[in-house]
Each structure stands twice: as C-alpha cells, then as structure tokens.
Design an enzyme around this catalytic site. Structure first.
Site: not given
Length: 820
Positions: A93, A96, A247, A470
């Site tokens: 994703d 990670d 999410y 990220e």
C-alpha cells in the site's frame, strides 16, 4: 502509517470529445491528442517514467523475470492461505506492506482513467507497456480478491502488526490475516462500487489488445455492482473494523454509488447505468451541513471521496446541466475567482492545500481532474484556461517549481527528498528507521507527502515524519495520470535507463583479538546479514580462519576450542594448500535475517592452540583484525560462504598473506563476553554472556597493527576506482577505495576535483564537503577502517551541464592514489 483528513499555453487543440486508438487498444476518451509544445519547465517524460517505475517497486508476491527493480524480490507468498484463497501478488500500500483494497482500487482506477484520456503521453514517454504491466499486476490481484459475486477482500495484514517491524518486504514473517466482506452479513457499497469502477475502467484499457481479459474485468465490475444494488448498503469500515483509523470511509458511500454507475455506463454504453448515476446524484455529499447546500466543490479527488470526480466525469461525458453546474463551482473554487468569496487555500509558493497529511496527493489529484474538466470542452474559454494553468502549476510545484526548489518526486531533479518513509527502499537491518541514515535504494518516482502546512515548508528530512515523508499507491495515482497529460502537451524524453544504486556490503565479517600468547590466538568474530539487493534470509553461512603451520608442526596437534558461540563449534583444521590450513565455523540451519539488530548477526569467539610457538600475526586471516575486543574491524581475509559459494572475503593463494601486525607483548588475560544488541524498538536485548573463562598460558594483548589516524587520517597507499552512470542532465558515481599499503587505514578523507558542469546533489556512505570543483569525502563512523587489501565504497548523485568527464586525480589523507 496512513490516515487522512485530520506563461499559459493554448489548450484549444484539446477541446473535443473523440475516439482515438491507444497502443493497448481502442477506447473512448474525453479529449483529442495535443501536439507537444517545444519546451516545458521540466522533463515530464522522465518524471512519468519514474512515476510508473514506482509501481514496479511496490509489487508484492512472486516477481516476474522482467522485474525492473534490482533490490526487490519475492515476498509474502502465503497471502490468503488463512482464508483458503490465493492472494499472492498485488502491491504494498505505502511505505508499509499491507494490502488495503480501498486505496488500491482508487489507485488502479485513477491510473486506468489517465491511460484512457492521454495514451499519447504514455506512448511519447515510452511507458505504455510498463503502465499496462503494472495495471494488469494490480487487476490480476483484484480478480483473486473478488472470488465470487458476493465476496470481496477488504484487507490483507493487520496494520498494527505490520507497523511493528521496520524491515524489507522480502524478509517479513509476521502472520498476515485476510479480511473479507460478504453480502450475506455486511456489504460495503463504497468499496464494492469503487472496485467496480476500477474493473470497468481497466476493461476499457485492455478491450482491444486482450478482449478476453477485458471481458473478465468487466464481468467482475458488473457482479460487484449488481451485489451492491441487491444488498443492504453499509460503509465498508463497518464491515471490516481492522481498517478503522487507517482507511475509514469518511465520505460514506453516496459518492461511490454515482462513481461506479458512471464507469459501468462508460465501459458498456448501457444507459441504465447512467440512469442509476442520475438517481443517486442528489445524495452526493454537500459543501455544508444543510441539505439545501450545493454539492461539495471544496475538496479534491482522493481514495475516499469521488464527489468532484463524479460530477466532472458526468459533465464531460454527457453535458448534464446539473453536473456541469457543480463542475463549474469546482472550477471557480479551485482554479478560478472563487465561490461566494471563498477559494481553495493556496500556499505562498502556489500549492493548492487541502489537508496536512500527504498534502501533495490532494493537490495532484486536483490537478488531474482539472485537466479532465479543461480538456472536456464543456466550460467557457476562461475557465478552461484557468483549470489548465492550475493543473500545470500544481505539477510544476511538485517537480521543483516551489520556494525551496525541491522536487517532491524522489530521484527527479537536482534536489529531491532522499529519505522517504519506505521500509524496503530504506534497506534497514536493525528494525530501526534511523539506521542507516541514508536510504540504500533510491525509490525513483515516488511522490512524498509534501509540506504539512500551507507554508511551503517541508522541514528537515525525517523518514519517520510519515505525514510528509510517506509514499503510497494513491499518492502516485492522480499524479501519474496528470503527468501523462503534461507529456501529451509538453513532450519530453525518458532516460535510456533508470540508474541502479551502488551496492554496499551485504554479507560481511568483522573480527577482533580477545587474547593471544606464543602458542595460541583467541578471536571474536561477528558476521552480519545486511542484504538489500534484495534482502534475504541466510541459513547456510559458514566462514573459515586460515593459518600457516610452522615447520615440524602437525595439524593433528592443533586444538580448536570455544569461548562463546552463536553458531557451531569450530571444526578442522582442514588443509588448504601446503602448510596453509583453516578452521571452519558453520552457522548452517540458523536463519539470519536483516530484520533486527540481534537477528541480523552472529557472534563466535574461538581459540586456536598450536603445538608450539606460533606467530599468529603472519597468518592470512589475522590481517586487519582489530586489537580492541569491543570494536571488531571489518576483515576480508576471513572468507564467508553461503553453502559452497564464496560471498565475502578471499582465500589465500599458494603462500600465506603477510600481515603488518606487530608481535605481541605480554599483558593480562581478557575474559570474553557476548555483545549487547539494542533492538529496533529501543529496548535492549543482550546475548548470553560466555560462561567459559579462557585457560592456557599467560596471555598477551597485541600492539595495534594499524596506525592511529591524525585529524585528517593517516597517509595511505591506495587505488581509487571511479565508476560513473550518466544521462543527459545528471549522473551517479560509485567510488571504491582500495588499501594497497602495508598498514590498516583508520580514518580517511578523499579529495578530488569535479570537472566543470558537475554539481553533487546527494551522497551516501560518506560526508561530502563541497558540491562542485574541489570536494572532499570523509568516512562515516562505520566505514572508517580499511584493512590491508580491503576496500570501502561511497557514492553520490549529481546534476550535469554539458559533456560528462570523470575526475582524474585523487588524494587519500593527502597521499596520491592510483586510479583504477
């Protein structure tokens, strides 16, 4: 860690709805192909090339032989087994390794949409086949994740478990659970219809080149949509609570009901789907709290909220008056004069700022749908130009046209973010995001989160500041499609190859002296698994210590004993050649992995006792051994083997290597002990202390065989090998220093002069002073020692103007080196 919300050019040539032929097949698109302009602010083809490559780097599962990322390997080959499914494959994703279906299907849908609208952008950059391959990789996984019409995988792996381990995907071993929603108990309409939209869009991309595959994709789209229509509707996060906090479906499912309907209509031409979209349309989220407020126009296009994208797509496809009015509001608020005196928040440098967590995914998503709306020809010329310029400005901001002149696309431009929050690209071995300091791999084409406030300030590089550092599938999705639009207008040239990162030591040995006397030597050895090309578990490692027997001595009279062992006891001696023998220590059967400080190393302390007087300092394997027990030095003459393959160091020739070590002088005995190993979580795990106190004759400590460095390091005899990798606007250089002298080098500073037109932009494994002209590279704390016959390497990337040439002279600690 993921979360959410807490001089203008003419575009007249792209204002008609037509059908064109993409390399992959015939698909209906919204705009005509633009003739590329002569120039652009950036090389958009290179940016697109790298943005597509990022998806290669995110692949999980059994990688194909065509894998383009040298530091990626197979991973998570049992996914889905707990649920009786084959869920191997798909994409990680973000930084990670979870597989989260909601952002995944958004990403695949956005990529497919861009391939439909601007195929000439992909073709012009030479990226069509790569983009199709990545889209197929994702859709193949989604086919498996939708095993029946009433079941859909919502997540693979518990994020809380995944986030406990900072290590590459290839060596992760934590249990990965499968989470599925089932219409018989709970059906998330938002996820199902978003997935249906992705299946439908992808079916359009593959329709001509692979009609059978396209039909399969469309079947999945239809069955997911049909299940939503026939089932009680819920938010998917109420069906799978594991996603909560990561999410959540903040916008609910009203937007996805319209979104899915529109894409089924577009893929099939069946007007009943359009009728459904219009029926669901009034329930789209509003811009305020009142039901009388207009449809939301103050947000962008992201994995959760497809509101703006829905009315923009409906307006573009059909010209529907209601959708067109809402699209006009969006255009005015985000790119124009505003709505009721309100406009999107714009940073001083020009970033459209929607949220502080991954702010650039939002601005690039807005750029993407702005381009779609502009190219639709549904708005007046003024708004069309405003939308176009807004999109261009957001993409240029990301690529470096911002107050700090920083590219937020990793590996693009002369100055870019080098420490994205990404486990596998970091190449760590100790379960710590802080070690090593610099990433071992360049995560080319990854869009980082960006400034966390509307002030253009990214701040210091910090890979653990994941709100800004990220990367993710959805971050790149709208951005990649917007880049295809930029290439279609401005052109560009992709690189012939994406440069590889220079390898550093992956499997290596260190050693220090415990004690020695006239007839024995006792050593402490520690070997490491720091593999990262790709990371892997080793379970067949052994190493050898070579020594030379003196005349009249017999190998049968040599005694091998253990002071401390994490592997097997030493065996041998075994004859190598003539009077050269070796002792072997085997770690076979032990899984050593770059997943933690103690897990990535093995320590062994052993003694070799000779039948008479023996000068161990002249033995091949003693060369470079540290005189300080607590600080083992990297040694090349204690070779390591993976099975029968030599993976580190070198064996002696017909005659033994001559060591520069000075003979020992008597001193008190030292008791060996195992080293403390800090864990990646901050706690300390200490290996068991050795229970055996060394016995034997009075021991001695050696005089150090290396000369203590001065402030600039010691003078050296050396050879420097300088290996460049160049492209028209930049280069990388890998520099290897070989110690060809007779003394260990403790501390080094290498000086050289870069030719005109070269500027260093980033470096690894050394501290570099100066960016052009005369520069110096100084060792870091872990690579300052170069044993006799040993090497160390560092590297850097630079910008290039003009013709490339390499430096011609190097001095190490003020002594000239040969050029290899």
């Amino acid at each position: 860690m993921r979360s959410r919300r807490i001089t203008p050019r003419s575009v007249v040539s792209v204002l008609a709805v037509v059908a064109v032929i993409m390399t992959a097949g015939a698909v209906t698109r919204i705009a005509t192909a633009a003739t590329p302009a002569a120039t652009g602010a950036f090389n958009y083809a290179e940016a697109l090339q790298k943005a597509v490559w990022f998806y290669d780097a995110q692949r999980l599962g059994k990688l194909p032989s065509t894998n383009r990322v040298p530091w990626r390997g197979d991973s998570f080959l049992s996914d889905g087994a707990d649920a009786g499914l084959d869920l191997v494959g798909g994409f990680a994703d973000a930084g990670d390794h979870i597989k989260a279906t909601f952002p995944l299907v958004h990403s695949l849908g956005a990529l497919a949409w861009g391939m439909i609208e601007w195929p000439e952008g992909y073709a012009g950059a030479g990226q069509t086949s790569y983009a199709l391959s990545n889209l197929r990789w994702g859709m193949d996984y989604m086919i498996k994740a939708n095993p029946s019409a009433t079941k859909l995988v919502t997540e693979v792996a518990d994020p809380s478990k995944d986030h406990q381990v900072w290590a590459s995907a290839e060596v992760q071993t934590y249990p990965r659970e499968t989470y599925i929603m089932n219409a018989s108990s709970c059906w998330g309409a938002d996820l199902a219809d978003s997935a249906a939209a992705a299946f439908a869009a992808a079916s359009m991309v593959f329709k001509s080149s692979d009609p059978t595959y396209a039909a399969t994709l469309l079947t999945h789209a239809k069955q997911l949509y049909a299940t939503t229509e026939s089932s009680p509707k819920a938010k998917y996060d109420s069906c799978t609570s594991i996603v909560s906090g990561f999410y959540n479906s903040w916008s609910g499912y009203a937007d996805e009901l319209v979104w899915g309907s529109l894409w089924l209509y577009r893929a099939t031409g069946d007007s009943s789907y359009l009728d459904k979209a219009k029926a669901y349309y009034p329930n789209l989220p509003k811009n305020g709290q009142s039901s009388s407020d207009p449809i939301k126009y103050s947000w962008t296009y992201d994995w959760d909220d497809k509101t703006a994208a829905s009315y923009i797509l409906m307006a573009a496809l059909t010209g529907d008056a209601t959708a067109l009015a809402d699209a006009t509001n969006w255009a005015d608020f985000n790119a124009g004069s505003g709505v009721n005196g309100a406009k999107v928040t714009m940073s001083p440098g020009g970033e459209a700022f929607y949220g502080n967590w991954g702010s650039l995914r939002y601005s690039s998503g807005a750029a993407f749908i702005a381009f779609v709306l502009a190219d639709s020809g549904r708005l007046d010329a003024t708004r069309t130009k405003q939308l176009h310029d807004f999109g261009v400005k957001q993409i240029n901001y990301i690529l470096g046209q911002n107050p700090s002149s920083t590219s937020y696309l990793v590996g693009f431009g002369s100055k870019y973010i080098t420490r994205p929050h990404h486990r596998t690209a970091h190449g760590a071995w100790s379960n710590s995001y802080a070690e090593p300091v610099e990433n071992r791999h360049t995560l080319y084409g990854a869009l980082v989160g960006g400034p966390p406030a509307a002030d253009d300030a990214y701040g210091e590089e910090d890979r653990n500041a994941y709100q800004k550092s990220e990367v993710a599938l959805d971050y790149n999705a709208g951005f990649t499609s917007a880049l295809a639009r930029m290439v279609s207008e401005f052109g560009g040239t992709a690189l012939s190859t994406i440069p590889d990162d220079p390898k550093d030591d992956e499997l290596f040995m260190t050693a220090s002296l415990n004690q020695a006397s006239t007839n024995f030597v006792e050593l402490k050895t520690v070997w490491y698994n720091h593999t990262a090309w790709p990371s892997r578990v080793t379970d067949e490692i052994s190493f050898r210590y070579y020594f030379t027997l003196d005349a009249g001595q017999s190998a049968s009279d040599v005694t091998l004993s253990v002071a401390y062992a994490q592997c097997g006891n030493p065996t041998g001696p075994t004859q190598h050649s003539g009077n050269v023998y070796y002792a072997t220590v085997s770690c076979a059967g032990q899984q050593v992995s770059p997943i933690g400080q103690s897990e990535s190393r093995r320590e062994n302390q052993f003694r070799i006792t000779f039948p008479g007087a023996h000068d161990h300092t002249k033995d091949w394997s003693f060369s470079g051994v540290s005189a300080v027990q607590s600080s083992p030095a990297t040694v090349k003459n204690i070779p390591m083997y993976d099975g029968s393959t030599l993976v580190w160091g070198s064996e002696p020739g017909a005659s033994p290597s001559t060591s520069p070590s000075t003979p020992v002088s008597p001193s008190a005995s030292v008791s060996p002990s195992a080293s403390a190993s800090p864990s990646g979580s901050g706690s300390a795990s200490v290996s068991a202390s050795a229970s055996i106190s060394p016995s034997g004759p009075v021991s001695s400590s050696p005089v150090p065989s290396s000369v203590p460095p001065s402030s600039g390091g010691q003078a050296a005899q050396c050879t420097v090998t300088y290996t460049p990798n160049t492209w028209p606007t930049g280069f990388t250089a890998s520099v290897t220093i070989a110690n060809t002298g007779t003394a260990t080098i403790d501390g080094w500073t290498l000086a050289f002069t870069l030719p005109s037109g070269q500027t260093i932009t980033s470096s690894w494994n050394a501290t570099i002073t100066g960016t052009s002209g005369a520069v110096t590279a100084k060792n870091l704390v872990y690579n300052g020692t170069i044993p006799v016959g040993g090497t160390t390497s560092f590297g850097f990337q630079g910008a290039l103007s003009g013709t490339y040439s390499s430096p011609t002279a190097f001095t190490l600690n003020q002594a000239s080196c040969l050029v290899g």
